[in-house]
Write a protein that holds these residues in place. Structure first.
Motif, PDB file in Angstrom:
ATOM      1  N   ALA A   1       0.899  -1.140  -0.016  1.00  0.00           N
ATOM      2  CA  ALA A   1       0.021  -0.052  -0.111  1.00  0.00           C
ATOM      3  C   ALA A   1       0.915   1.316   0.008  1.00  0.00           C
ATOM      4  CB  ALA A   1      -0.831   0.044   1.195  1.00  0.00           C
ATOM      5  N   ILE A   2       1.856   1.240   0.629  1.00  0.00           N
ATOM      6  CA  ILE A   2       2.765   2.497   0.831  1.00  0.00           C
ATOM      7  C   ILE A   2       3.578   2.490  -0.392  1.00  0.00           C
ATOM      8  CG2 ILE A   2       5.031   3.354   2.039  1.00  0.00           C
ATOM      9  CD1 ILE A   2       4.026   1.788   4.459  1.00  0.00           C
ATOM     10  N   LEU A   3       3.972   1.459  -1.026  1.00  0.00           N
ATOM     11  CA  LEU A   3       4.490   1.353  -2.328  1.00  0.00           C
ATOM     12  C   LEU A   3       3.701   2.092  -3.418  1.00  0.00           C
ATOM     13  CD1 LEU A   3       6.960  -1.597  -2.333  1.00  0.00           C
ATOM     14  CD2 LEU A   3       7.669   0.760  -2.279  1.00  0.00           C
ATOM     15  N   SER A   4       2.522   1.648  -3.351  1.00  0.00           N
ATOM     16  CA  SER A   4       1.353   2.142  -4.420  1.00  0.00           C
ATOM     17  C   SER A   4       1.127   3.477  -4.235  1.00  0.00           C
ATOM     18  CB  SER A   4       0.184   1.142  -4.277  1.00  0.00           C
ATOM     19  OG  SER A   4      -0.931   1.548  -5.151  1.00  0.00           O
ATOM     20  N   ASN A   5       1.431   3.819  -3.269  1.00  0.00           N
ATOM     21  CA  ASN A   5       0.985   5.448  -2.477  1.00  0.00           C
ATOM     22  C   ASN A   5       1.990   6.330  -3.231  1.00  0.00           C
ATOM     23  OD1 ASN A   5       0.815   7.822  -1.227  1.00  0.00           O
ATOM     24  ND2 ASN A   5      -0.606   6.844   0.094  1.00  0.00           N
ATOM     25  N   TYR A   6       3.452   5.827  -2.901  1.00  0.00           N
ATOM     26  CA  TYR A   6       4.645   6.474  -3.729  1.00  0.00           C
ATOM     27  C   TYR A   6       4.153   6.655  -5.174  1.00  0.00           C
ATOM     28  CZ  TYR A   6       6.930   6.938   0.801  1.00  0.00           C
ATOM     29  OH  TYR A   6       7.390   7.291   2.004  1.00  0.00           O
ATOM     30  N   LEU A   7       4.309   5.256  -5.908  1.00  0.00           N
ATOM     31  CA  LEU A   7       4.117   5.289  -7.388  1.00  0.00           C
ATOM     32  C   LEU A   7       3.087   5.932  -7.885  1.00  0.00           C
ATOM     33  CD1 LEU A   7       5.277   1.493  -7.778  1.00  0.00           C
ATOM     34  CD2 LEU A   7       6.649   3.659  -7.775  1.00  0.00           C
ATOM     35  N   PHE A   8       2.009   6.363  -7.168  1.00  0.00           N
ATOM     36  CA  PHE A   8       0.798   6.933  -7.685  1.00  0.00           C
ATOM     37  C   PHE A   8       1.087   8.376  -8.119  1.00  0.00           C
ATOM     38  CE2 PHE A   8      -3.015   9.700  -7.269  1.00  0.00           C
ATOM     39  CZ  PHE A   8      -3.762   8.868  -7.941  1.00  0.00           C
ATOM     40  N   TYR A   9       2.131   8.849  -7.373  1.00  0.00           N
ATOM     41  CA  TYR A   9       2.580  10.292  -7.509  1.00  0.00           C
ATOM     42  C   TYR A   9       3.951  10.172  -8.177  1.00  0.00           C
ATOM     43  CZ  TYR A   9      -1.255  11.780  -4.561  1.00  0.00           C
ATOM     44  OH  TYR A   9      -2.377  12.128  -4.019  1.00  0.00           O
ATOM     45  N   SER A  10       4.413   9.081  -8.689  1.00  0.00           N
ATOM     46  CA  SER A  10       5.608   8.848  -9.448  1.00  0.00           C
ATOM     47  C   SER A  10       6.973   9.460  -8.502  1.00  0.00           C
ATOM     48  CB  SER A  10       5.761   9.909 -10.899  1.00  0.00           C
ATOM     49  OG  SER A  10       4.913   9.469 -11.721  1.00  0.00           O
ATOM     50  N   MET A  11       6.790   8.933  -7.180  1.00  0.00           N
ATOM     51  CA  MET A  11       7.810   9.534  -6.372  1.00  0.00           C
ATOM     52  C   MET A  11       8.787   8.154  -6.119  1.00  0.00           C
ATOM     53  SD  MET A  11       5.452  11.443  -3.428  1.00  0.00           S
ATOM     54  CE  MET A  11       6.873  11.958  -2.605  1.00  0.00           C
ATOM     55  N   TYR A  12       9.606   7.938  -7.296  1.00  0.00           N
ATOM     56  CA  TYR A  12      10.423   6.419  -7.495  1.00  0.00           C
ATOM     57  C   TYR A  12      11.489   6.558  -6.388  1.00  0.00           C
ATOM     58  CZ  TYR A  12       7.788   5.656 -11.323  1.00  0.00           C
ATOM     59  OH  TYR A  12       6.498   5.446 -12.074  1.00  0.00           O
ATOM     60  N   GLY A  13      12.033   7.820  -6.200  1.00  0.00           N
ATOM     61  CA  GLY A  13      13.387   7.866  -5.336  1.00  0.00           C
ATOM     62  C   GLY A  13      12.874   7.570  -3.772  1.00  0.00           C
ATOM     63  N   GLN A  14      11.802   8.299  -3.292  1.00  0.00           N
ATOM     64  CA  GLN A  14      11.265   7.796  -1.930  1.00  0.00           C
ATOM     65  C   GLN A  14      10.934   6.304  -1.953  1.00  0.00           C
ATOM     66  OE1 GLN A  14      10.650  10.448  -3.626  1.00  0.00           O
ATOM     67  NE2 GLN A  14      10.186  12.313  -2.451  1.00  0.00           N
ATOM     68  N   ALA A  15      10.235   5.877  -2.957  1.00  0.00           N
ATOM     69  CA  ALA A  15       9.512   4.269  -2.969  1.00  0.00           C
ATOM     70  C   ALA A  15      11.162   3.490  -2.875  1.00  0.00           C
ATOM     71  CB  ALA A  15       9.097   4.320  -4.354  1.00  0.00           C
ATOM     72  N   GLU A  16      12.175   3.847  -3.601  1.00  0.00           N
ATOM     73  CA  GLU A  16      13.541   3.048  -3.742  1.00  0.00           C
ATOM     74  C   GLU A  16      14.010   3.069  -2.277  1.00  0.00           C
ATOM     75  OE1 GLU A  16      17.241   2.472  -6.194  1.00  0.00           O
ATOM     76  OE2 GLU A  16      16.444   4.345  -6.204  1.00  0.00           O
ATOM     77  N   MET A  17      13.946   4.111  -1.456  1.00  0.00           N
ATOM     78  CA  MET A  17      14.557   4.536  -0.196  1.00  0.00           C
ATOM     79  C   MET A  17      13.789   3.724   0.799  1.00  0.00           C
ATOM     80  SD  MET A  17      15.366   8.734  -0.129  1.00  0.00           S
ATOM     81  CE  MET A  17      15.859   8.492   1.562  1.00  0.00           C
ATOM     82  N   TYR A  18      12.398   3.653   0.570  1.00  0.00           N
ATOM     83  CA  TYR A  18      11.428   2.637   1.618  1.00  0.00           C
ATOM     84  C   TYR A  18      11.715   1.248   1.365  1.00  0.00           C
ATOM     85  CZ  TYR A  18       7.387   0.657   3.531  1.00  0.00           C
ATOM     86  OH  TYR A  18       6.478  -0.011   4.077  1.00  0.00           O
ATOM     87  N   CYS A  19      12.125   0.966   0.080  1.00  0.00           N
ATOM     88  CA  CYS A  19      12.500  -0.594  -0.073  1.00  0.00           C
ATOM     89  C   CYS A  19      13.959  -0.923   0.431  1.00  0.00           C
ATOM     90  CB  CYS A  19      12.361  -0.842  -1.755  1.00  0.00           C
ATOM     91  SG  CYS A  19      10.825  -0.700  -2.475  1.00  0.00           S
TER      92      CYS A  19
END
Length: 522
Positions: free
Chosen positions: A242-260
Motif C-alpha cells: 500500500a505504501i509503495l503504491s502510494n508513492y508510485l501513484f505520484y511517481s515518487m520513485y526515489g522515495q519508494a526506492e529508499m523505502y524498499c
C-alpha cells in the motif's frame, strides 16, 4: 457458537422433506447417478465463515480464520443488500455499530447489487424475489443484544466495505474502514491479523479510487510501524504494498526506492510478495536497473496465481519494455497467451518495430497506440527505446556492409543530422554493440571481423547467471515448504517414551546386580 445454530424447526422441516423425497421400495431399480453438489446460499456461506472464525479464536489457530478470509472473495460476487441486512441484524448487537452498518448498506440501491440470493432466470428469479421479501419480513423483528467476537465484527465490517466499493461508494467505504482501524488498534489480537490486513488493503484502495492517497500516507506508515512492533506479518505485507503504491501513484520513485532499502520483503504470502516484486521491478526499470527489474518481474509472474489475469497483463507489459531496453527481443509465445493476446497487441507491434530497427515504423506505432501507452503508464519508458531502435539498425547495417559512409547510414536510418549519427555510431562502438572503426576525415565506417564469442568469457557469464537462477529457485522452493502443525510433537513423545523405557531397564539391571552381590556376600 449458540448464536450460529439453526432453530430446531428448520431441522424438522429438512427431515420431513428428506422423508418425502425418499424413493419407493416397489419402484424399479435404476442406476443412480451421484448427486451434483448444490451451491450454497450466500447466507449459509457467510454463516460457515463466521463459524470458522469463532472456532479459530477459540482454539487460538489462524488456519480456520484464513479459510474464512479466502471465502470472502467468493462471497464478494454474491453479496446482496438483503443478505447483508440480514447478517447485520442477526450478528451485530444493538449496542455496537449495528445502525451505522445498516445506514451504509441502505445507501446502495437494490438494482446495483451484484447478485441477489437465489436469483436466476424464470422461476429462480421469482424465488429470489420471495426470499428477499422473507428477509425484509425477518428484519422487522427485533433481536436480543449479545456480545460479539471482535474478529466476527471486523469480518462483517469488511464485507460491508467490499460491498460499498463494488457499488461505487468509495468515500463511505473509506469512512467505515477508518472506524475499523480504531477497533483493530483497541483489541490488538493476533487472531485478527488476517482480517485487519484486508481492511488495510481496501482502506488504501478506496482512497486511491478517490484520487487522494497522499492524505493517508502518514497513517499507513504509522500502521506499518505498529505492525512491525506487534509482529503482524500479514499486515506488514499488505501495508508495504500500500505504501509503495502510494508513492508510485505520484511517481515518487526515489522515495519508494529508499523505502524498499530500509524495509524487509515479506515472502510468506505469495500474492502480496508478487505485488511487491512488481513494484520493485517498476522502480528498478525507472532507475535504469534493467537486469534487476527483469529478475523481479519474471519472479512476480511465477509467483502470481493464474487467475489474476489483470495482474499478469500489467506485469507482462512492463517486462516486454524492460527486455527491449536491455537489447533483447521477447519471445513470440509471450504475446500469444489466451488472456494476453489482445491487451499485448500494441506491445507486439512495438517489439516488431524495434526488431526491424526502423525509426519510421517505430514512430508510426507510437502515433497509433500512443493513448494506450499513456494509459498504461509506459510512455516515459517507451521514449527510451528510440536509441535501441537506432542501435538495432546500426547492427544490421554493419553486418551487411564492410565499408559505408555516415551519410548513407543517415539515409538508411532516416535520421536528420549526420553529426548526430557520428556520435551515435561512436557510442555504439564504445558499448560493444558493433565492431567497427570511424574514419572522421573520410566520414566513413569500416566494419571489423567479428571475433568468436566462444573464445571470450561470455558463455561462462551466461552459464553462471543460469546456475544462480536455478539455485535461487531451489532455495525459494525449500522456504515455501509447509509441514503439518505439531508434527514434531509425536516424535518427541516417542523419544521420551523410549528414554523412559531405557531408564527403567537400566534401573532394573542395577537392582538385579545389587541383589546378586548381596546374595554372594551372604
Amino acid at each position: 457458537l449458540d448464536i450460529l445454530r439453526d432453530p430446531p424447526m428448520a431441522v424438522k422441516k429438512e427431515d420431513a422433506s428428506k422423508q418425502d423425497k425418499a424413493p419407493a421400495k416397489d419402484a424399479p431399480s435404476k442406476k443412480e447417478e451421484p448427486p451434483k453438489p448444490k451451491k450454497k446460499n450466500p447466507s449459509d456461506e457467510l454463516k460457515a465463515c463466521v463459524v470458522l472464525i469463532a472456532k479459530g479464536v477459540k482454539a487460538h489457530q489462524t488456519d480456520p480464520i484464513a479459510r474464512a478470509v479466502r471465502k470472502a472473495n467468493l462471497l464478494r460476487k454474491r453479496l446482496s443488500k438483503a443478505m447483508l441486512l440480514k447478517a447485520i441484524r442477526g450478528y451485530v448487537p444493538k449496542l455496537e455499530n449495528r445502525q451505522q452498518l445498516l445506514d451504509y448498506v441502505q445507501l446502495v440501491e437494490e438494482t446495483k447489487t451484484m447478485d441477489v440470493e437465489g436469483s436466476g432466470s424464470g422461476s429462480g428469479a421469482k424465488e429470489g424475489e420471495e426470499n428477499a421479501m422473507d428477509v425484509e419480513a425477518e428484519l422487522k423483528e427485533p433481536s436480543d443484544d449479545f456480545s460479539l467476537l471482535p474478529e466476527v465484527r471486523v469480518y462483517l465490517n469488511l464485507l460491508v466495505i467490499i460491498f460499498l466499493i463494488d457499488n461505487g461508494k468509495p468515500r463511505e467505504a473509506c469512512a467505515l474502514a477508518e472506524s475499523n482501524l480504531d477497533l483493530i488498534k483497541l483489541h490488538n489480537k493476533r487472531t485478527m491479523d488476517l482480517i485487519s490486513a484486508r481492511i488495510y488493503f481496501y482502506y488504501s484502495l478506496g482512497h486511491t479510487q478517490l484520487g487522494s492517497p497522499v492524505t493517508i500516507r502518514n497513517k499507513l506508515l504509522g500502521l506499518y510501524r505498529s505492525a512491525c512492533l506487534h509482529h503482524d506479518v500479514p499486515g506488514q505485507a499488505v501495508l508495504q504494498n500500500a505504501i509503495l503504491s502510494n508513492y508510485l501513484f505520484y511517481s515518487m520513485y526515489g522515495q519508494a526506492e529508499m523505502y524498499c532499502n530500509v524495509t524487509t520483503a515479506i515472502e510468506k504470502d505469495n500474492n502480496q510478495y508478487a505485488r511487491y516484486l512488481y513494484y520493485t521491478g517498476k522502480i528498478n526499470a525507472v532507475q535504469l536497473h534493467y537486469s534487476d527489474a527483469e529478475e523481479n518481474l519474471s519472479q512476480a509472474l511465477r509467483k502470481c496465481p493464474k487467475s489474476a489475469i489483470g495482474f499478469r497483463q500489467v506485469v507482462t507489459k512492463l517486462l516486454v519494455i524492460v527486455q527491449l531496453l536491455m537489447g533483447d527481443i521477447p519471445e513470440r509465445s509471450m504475446f500469444l497467451g489466451k488472456d494476453l493476446n489482445r491487451s499485448l497487441f500494441p506491445y507486439f507491434k512495438l517489439t516488431s518495430a524495434v526488431r526491424v530497427g526502423s525509426l519510421e515504423i517505430f514512430s508510426g506505432v507510437i502515433k497509433s497506440f500512443g493513448p494506450v501507452f499513456e494509459r498504461d503508464g509506459m510512455s516515459s519508458l517507451i521514449t527510451r527505446l528510440r536509441h535501441n531502435v537506432i542501435k538495432t539498425g546500426l547492427r544490421k547495417i554493419c553486418l551487411s556492409y564492410s565499408h559505408i559512409s555516415l551519410q548513407s547510414i543517415c539515409n538508411k536510418l532516416q535520421y536528420d543530422s549526420v553529426e548526430d549519427i557520428e556520435y551515435i555510431v561512436a557510442k555504439a562502438i564504445h558499448d560493444g554493440v558493433i565492431n567497427a572503426a570511424i574514419d572522421r576525415k573520410a566520414k566513413t565506417v569500416t566494419s571489423k571481423e567479428n571475433t568468436d564469442i566462444y573464445s571470450s568469457d561470455e558463455p561462462s557469464k551466461v552459464f553462471n547467471k543460469r546456475i544462480n537462477f536455478c539455485l535461487k529457485l531451489r532455495n525459494e522452493a525449500v522456504k515455501a515448504m509447509q509441514y503439518p502443525p505439531d508434527a514434531h510433537k509425536a516424535e518427541r513423545e516417542k523419544e521420551s517414551e523410549e528414554k523412559e523405557e531405557e531408564d527403567e531397564e537400566s534401573k532394573e539391571k542395577k537392582d538385579d546386580k545389587k541383589s546378586d552381590e548381596k546374595k554372594k556376600k551372604k
